[in-house]
Design a protein around this motif. Structure first.
Motif, mmCIF file in Angstrom:
data_model
loop_
_atom_site.group_PDB
_atom_site.id
_atom_site.type_symbol
_atom_site.label_atom_id
_atom_site.label_comp_id
_atom_site.label_asym_id
_atom_site.label_seq_id
_atom_site.Cartn_x
_atom_site.Cartn_y
_atom_site.Cartn_z
ATOM 1 N N LEU A 213 0.834 -1.328 -0.046
ATOM 2 C CA LEU A 213 0.089 0.015 0.113
ATOM 3 C C LEU A 213 1.137 1.293 0.013
ATOM 4 O O LEU A 213 0.837 2.201 -0.789
ATOM 5 C CB LEU A 213 -0.907 0.149 1.200
ATOM 6 N N ASP A 214 1.732 1.150 0.726
ATOM 7 C CA ASP A 214 2.697 2.106 0.717
ATOM 8 C C ASP A 214 3.678 2.489 -0.595
ATOM 9 O O ASP A 214 3.547 3.714 -0.866
ATOM 10 C CB ASP A 214 3.995 2.213 1.998
ATOM 11 N N LEU A 215 3.987 1.402 -1.046
ATOM 12 C CA LEU A 215 4.730 1.592 -2.187
ATOM 13 C C LEU A 215 3.540 2.232 -3.609
ATOM 14 O O LEU A 215 3.986 3.124 -4.251
ATOM 15 C CB LEU A 215 5.086 0.357 -2.693
ATOM 16 N N GLY A 216 2.242 1.614 -3.377
ATOM 17 C CA GLY A 216 1.317 2.310 -4.496
ATOM 18 C C GLY A 216 0.970 3.610 -4.085
ATOM 19 O O GLY A 216 0.903 4.215 -5.127
ATOM 20 N N ILE A 217 1.000 4.098 -3.073
ATOM 21 C CA ILE A 217 0.590 5.429 -2.775
ATOM 22 C C ILE A 217 1.910 6.438 -3.227
ATOM 23 O O ILE A 217 1.562 7.296 -3.841
ATOM 24 C CB ILE A 217 0.364 5.457 -1.218
ATOM 25 N N GLY A 218 3.280 5.674 -2.970
ATOM 26 C CA GLY A 218 4.371 6.608 -3.318
ATOM 27 C C GLY A 218 4.237 6.616 -4.793
ATOM 28 O O GLY A 218 4.636 7.633 -5.145
ATOM 29 N N LYS A 219 3.991 5.599 -5.488
ATOM 30 C CA LYS A 219 4.008 5.756 -6.952
ATOM 31 C C LYS A 219 2.829 6.697 -7.568
ATOM 32 O O LYS A 219 2.993 7.475 -8.540
ATOM 33 C CB LYS A 219 3.917 4.269 -7.555
#
Length: 65
Positions: free
Chosen positions: A53-59
């Motif tokens: 989720l963190d990676l997705g929000i970062g992207k």
């Protein structure tokens, strides 16, 4: 005589604690292993979930800005 009155509440307290501890049903080794495994698997699942989720929000933020 005053000392006897001070000791009595402590004695009755510890007798009560011992009495309640004898009533307690403790988990078996198999149950402890089962519950520990469930906790570890759950923690790992949420670790992976929130990492993704963190990676997705970062992207997503990178795409927006």
């Amino acid at each position: 005589m005053a000392e006897d009155k001070k000791k009595a509440p402590k004695d009755s307290f510890f007798k009560g604690v011992i009495s309640e501890m004898e009533k307690t049903s403790w988990p078996t080794k198999e149950e402890i292993l089962k519950y520990t495994t469930i906790v570890i698997v759950t923690v790992v699942f949420f670790l992976i979930f929130f990492y993704a989720l963190d990676l997705g929000i970062g992207k997503l933020i990178e795409l927006i800005s």
